[in-house]
Design a protein around this motif. Structure first.
Motif, PDB file in Angstrom:
ATOM      1  N   ILE A  41       0.858  -1.171   0.000  1.00  0.00           N
ATOM      2  CA  ILE A  41       0.000   0.000   0.000  1.00  0.00           C
ATOM      3  C   ILE A  41       0.903   1.232   0.000  1.00  0.00           C
ATOM      4  CG2 ILE A  41      -1.818   1.270   1.208  1.00  0.00           C
ATOM      5  CD1 ILE A  41      -2.630  -1.566   0.184  1.00  0.00           C
ATOM      6  N   VAL A  42       0.647   2.148  -0.932  1.00  0.00           N
ATOM      7  CA  VAL A  42       1.476   3.335  -1.084  1.00  0.00           C
ATOM      8  C   VAL A  42       0.596   4.574  -1.192  1.00  0.00           C
ATOM      9  CG1 VAL A  42       3.341   2.061  -2.224  1.00  0.00           C
ATOM     10  CG2 VAL A  42       1.549   3.135  -3.614  1.00  0.00           C
ATOM     11  N   MET A  43       1.226   5.739  -1.034  1.00  0.00           N
ATOM     12  CA  MET A  43       0.546   7.011  -1.262  1.00  0.00           C
ATOM     13  C   MET A  43       1.201   7.675  -2.464  1.00  0.00           C
ATOM     14  SD  MET A  43       0.052  10.408   1.138  1.00  0.00           S
ATOM     15  CE  MET A  43      -0.307   9.425   2.563  1.00  0.00           C
ATOM     16  N   LEU A  44       0.362   8.119  -3.401  1.00  0.00           N
ATOM     17  CA  LEU A  44       0.824   8.795  -4.610  1.00  0.00           C
ATOM     18  C   LEU A  44       0.377  10.253  -4.573  1.00  0.00           C
ATOM     19  CD1 LEU A  44      -0.265   6.098  -7.218  1.00  0.00           C
ATOM     20  CD2 LEU A  44       1.969   6.311  -6.117  1.00  0.00           C
ATOM     21  N   GLU A  45       1.239  11.132  -5.038  1.00  0.00           N
ATOM     22  CA  GLU A  45       0.893  12.547  -5.094  1.00  0.00           C
ATOM     23  C   GLU A  45      -0.292  12.745  -6.038  1.00  0.00           C
ATOM     24  OE1 GLU A  45       3.342  16.652  -5.226  1.00  0.00           O
ATOM     25  OE2 GLU A  45       3.900  15.167  -6.717  1.00  0.00           O
ATOM     26  N   GLU A  46      -1.232  13.548  -5.611  1.00  0.00           N
ATOM     27  CA  GLU A  46      -2.484  13.734  -6.356  1.00  0.00           C
ATOM     28  C   GLU A  46      -2.276  14.125  -7.817  1.00  0.00           C
ATOM     29  OE1 GLU A  46      -6.466  16.483  -6.163  1.00  0.00           O
ATOM     30  OE2 GLU A  46      -4.562  17.298  -5.512  1.00  0.00           O
ATOM     31  N   SER A  47      -1.501  15.138  -8.075  1.00  0.00           N
ATOM     32  CA  SER A  47      -1.410  15.673  -9.436  1.00  0.00           C
ATOM     33  C   SER A  47      -0.427  14.942 -10.341  1.00  0.00           C
ATOM     34  CB  SER A  47      -1.059  17.157  -9.393  1.00  0.00           C
ATOM     35  OG  SER A  47       0.154  17.336  -8.699  1.00  0.00           O
ATOM     36  N   THR A  48       0.579  14.285  -9.763  1.00  0.00           N
ATOM     37  CA  THR A  48       1.624  13.663 -10.587  1.00  0.00           C
ATOM     38  C   THR A  48       1.654  12.139 -10.503  1.00  0.00           C
ATOM     39  OG1 THR A  48       3.285  13.720  -8.842  1.00  0.00           O
ATOM     40  CG2 THR A  48       3.106  15.679 -10.248  1.00  0.00           C
ATOM     41  N   ASN A  49       0.969  11.573  -9.522  1.00  0.00           N
ATOM     42  CA  ASN A  49       1.031  10.133  -9.231  1.00  0.00           C
ATOM     43  C   ASN A  49       2.444   9.668  -8.889  1.00  0.00           C
ATOM     44  OD1 ASN A  49      -1.713   9.552  -9.392  1.00  0.00           O
ATOM     45  ND2 ASN A  49      -1.607   9.466 -11.614  1.00  0.00           N
ATOM     46  N   ARG A  50       3.273  10.591  -8.409  1.00  0.00           N
ATOM     47  CA  ARG A  50       4.620  10.262  -7.933  1.00  0.00           C
ATOM     48  C   ARG A  50       4.508   9.608  -6.565  1.00  0.00           C
ATOM     49  NH1 ARG A  50       8.252  12.957  -4.610  1.00  0.00           N
ATOM     50  NH2 ARG A  50       6.764  14.662  -4.361  1.00  0.00           N
ATOM     51  N   LEU A  51       5.316   8.579  -6.330  1.00  0.00           N
ATOM     52  CA  LEU A  51       5.310   7.880  -5.045  1.00  0.00           C
ATOM     53  C   LEU A  51       5.745   8.829  -3.936  1.00  0.00           C
ATOM     54  CD1 LEU A  51       5.018   5.167  -3.512  1.00  0.00           C
ATOM     55  CD2 LEU A  51       7.458   4.828  -3.931  1.00  0.00           C
ATOM     56  N   LEU A  52       4.891   8.990  -2.930  1.00  0.00           N
ATOM     57  CA  LEU A  52       5.213   9.826  -1.769  1.00  0.00           C
ATOM     58  C   LEU A  52       5.654   8.991  -0.584  1.00  0.00           C
ATOM     59  CD1 LEU A  52       2.269  12.412  -1.748  1.00  0.00           C
ATOM     60  CD2 LEU A  52       4.636  12.806  -2.446  1.00  0.00           C
ATOM     61  N   LEU A  53       4.902   7.928  -0.293  1.00  0.00           N
ATOM     62  CA  LEU A  53       5.157   7.129   0.913  1.00  0.00           C
ATOM     63  C   LEU A  53       4.827   5.665   0.689  1.00  0.00           C
ATOM     64  CD1 LEU A  53       3.290   9.282   3.591  1.00  0.00           C
ATOM     65  CD2 LEU A  53       5.745   9.060   3.394  1.00  0.00           C
ATOM     66  N   ASP A  54       5.575   4.805   1.366  1.00  0.00           N
ATOM     67  CA  ASP A  54       5.173   3.415   1.544  1.00  0.00           C
ATOM     68  C   ASP A  54       4.320   3.396   2.802  1.00  0.00           C
ATOM     69  OD1 ASP A  54       6.691   2.305  -0.606  1.00  0.00           O
ATOM     70  OD2 ASP A  54       8.496   2.524   0.624  1.00  0.00           O
ATOM     71  N   CYS A  55       3.085   2.907   2.699  1.00  0.00           N
ATOM     72  CA  CYS A  55       2.162   2.960   3.837  1.00  0.00           C
ATOM     73  C   CYS A  55       2.056   1.649   4.598  1.00  0.00           C
ATOM     74  CB  CYS A  55       0.770   3.363   3.356  1.00  0.00           C
ATOM     75  SG  CYS A  55       0.714   4.997   2.623  1.00  0.00           S
ATOM     76  N   ALA A  56       2.060   0.521   3.898  1.00  0.00           N
ATOM     77  CA  ALA A  56       1.908  -0.772   4.572  1.00  0.00           C
ATOM     78  C   ALA A  56       2.405  -1.884   3.669  1.00  0.00           C
ATOM     79  CB  ALA A  56       0.442  -1.009   4.934  1.00  0.00           C
ATOM     80  N   LEU A  57       2.754  -2.998   4.298  1.00  0.00           N
ATOM     81  CA  LEU A  57       3.255  -4.149   3.540  1.00  0.00           C
ATOM     82  C   LEU A  57       2.223  -4.714   2.581  1.00  0.00           C
ATOM     83  CD1 LEU A  57       5.270  -6.128   6.233  1.00  0.00           C
ATOM     84  CD2 LEU A  57       6.151  -4.725   4.363  1.00  0.00           C
ATOM     85  N   ASP A  58       0.959  -4.658   2.971  1.00  0.00           N
ATOM     86  CA  ASP A  58      -0.120  -5.171   2.136  1.00  0.00           C
ATOM     87  C   ASP A  58      -1.446  -4.665   2.702  1.00  0.00           C
ATOM     88  OD1 ASP A  58      -0.745  -6.839   4.358  1.00  0.00           O
ATOM     89  OD2 ASP A  58       0.485  -8.450   3.551  1.00  0.00           O
ATOM     90  N   SER A  59      -2.547  -5.042   2.060  1.00  0.00           N
ATOM     91  CA  SER A  59      -3.851  -4.516   2.475  1.00  0.00           C
ATOM     92  C   SER A  59      -4.245  -4.983   3.871  1.00  0.00           C
ATOM     93  CB  SER A  59      -4.933  -4.892   1.461  1.00  0.00           C
ATOM     94  OG  SER A  59      -5.010  -6.280   1.301  1.00  0.00           O
ATOM     95  N   SER A  60      -3.873  -6.183   4.250  1.00  0.00           N
ATOM     96  CA  SER A  60      -4.196  -6.687   5.584  1.00  0.00           C
ATOM     97  C   SER A  60      -3.508  -5.864   6.668  1.00  0.00           C
ATOM     98  CB  SER A  60      -3.786  -8.160   5.703  1.00  0.00           C
ATOM     99  OG  SER A  60      -4.045  -8.643   6.988  1.00  0.00           O
ATOM    100  N   HIS A  61      -2.216  -5.593   6.494  1.00  0.00           N
ATOM    101  CA  HIS A  61      -1.479  -4.763   7.454  1.00  0.00           C
ATOM    102  C   HIS A  61      -2.047  -3.342   7.479  1.00  0.00           C
ATOM    103  CE1 HIS A  61       1.536  -7.990   7.228  1.00  0.00           C
ATOM    104  NE2 HIS A  61       1.974  -7.518   8.398  1.00  0.00           N
ATOM    105  N   PHE A  62      -2.413  -2.820   6.313  1.00  0.00           N
ATOM    106  CA  PHE A  62      -2.978  -1.473   6.234  1.00  0.00           C
ATOM    107  C   PHE A  62      -4.274  -1.395   7.035  1.00  0.00           C
ATOM    108  CE2 PHE A  62      -5.620   1.724   4.061  1.00  0.00           C
ATOM    109  CZ  PHE A  62      -4.787   2.827   4.163  1.00  0.00           C
ATOM    110  N   LEU A  63      -5.167  -2.340   6.816  1.00  0.00           N
ATOM    111  CA  LEU A  63      -6.446  -2.325   7.533  1.00  0.00           C
ATOM    112  C   LEU A  63      -6.256  -2.503   9.035  1.00  0.00           C
ATOM    113  CD1 LEU A  63      -8.758  -4.237   5.057  1.00  0.00           C
ATOM    114  CD2 LEU A  63      -8.706  -1.782   5.530  1.00  0.00           C
ATOM    115  N   ASP A  64      -5.319  -3.357   9.443  1.00  0.00           N
ATOM    116  CA  ASP A  64      -5.044  -3.525  10.872  1.00  0.00           C
ATOM    117  C   ASP A  64      -4.588  -2.198  11.491  1.00  0.00           C
ATOM    118  OD1 ASP A  64      -5.729  -6.207  10.814  1.00  0.00           O
ATOM    119  OD2 ASP A  64      -3.652  -6.919  10.746  1.00  0.00           O
ATOM    120  N   ALA A  65      -3.720  -1.472  10.774  1.00  0.00           N
ATOM    121  CA  ALA A  65      -3.245  -0.171  11.275  1.00  0.00           C
ATOM    122  C   ALA A  65      -4.380   0.844  11.322  1.00  0.00           C
ATOM    123  CB  ALA A  65      -2.097   0.338  10.406  1.00  0.00           C
TER     124      ALA A  65
END
Length: 105
Positions: A41-65
């Motif tokens: 799971i990552v965060m992309l900049e709105e206007s450029t879709n450039r990678l901003l952050l790594d958010c979680a290893l996968d969707s399960s870890h993301f939802l747990d957080a």
């Protein structure tokens, strides 16, 4: 169907595919996405879709957080002054990062 919002995260009603990512929501204005190759799971900049952050290893870890953070937001909304306590907020942030996948995120 209405979009689901938890804190500053809004989940889209449908997935949208763009440049190797599935966009599934937003954090404020930036896109939250699943990397199709790694499933991270990552965060992309709105206007450029450039990678901003790594958010979680996968969707399960993301939802747990998100669940962990949601419980904190619920508790902090009932007058316990948790929202303004910097030490508690730092602890919540560190634990959320651990739950999401540790060192990489």
């Amino acid at each position: 169907m209405e979009e689901l919002t938890i804190g500053m995260i809004t989940f889209n009603n449908e997935l949208k595919e763009i440049n190797g990512f599935w966009l599934f929501g937003k954090f404020e204005v930036d896109e939250l996405a699943i990397d199709r190759s790694s499933k991270e799971i990552v965060m992309l900049e709105e206007s450029t879709n450039r990678l901003l952050l790594d958010c979680a290893l996968d969707s399960s870890h993301f939802l747990d957080a998100i669940i962990y953070i949601g419980k904190f937001l619920e508790r902090s909304g009932v007058g316990e002054n948790l929202y303004e306590d910097e030490d508690i907020n730092l602890t919540i942030a560190e634990e959320s990062a651990r739950i999401a996948g540790g060192q990489k995120v």
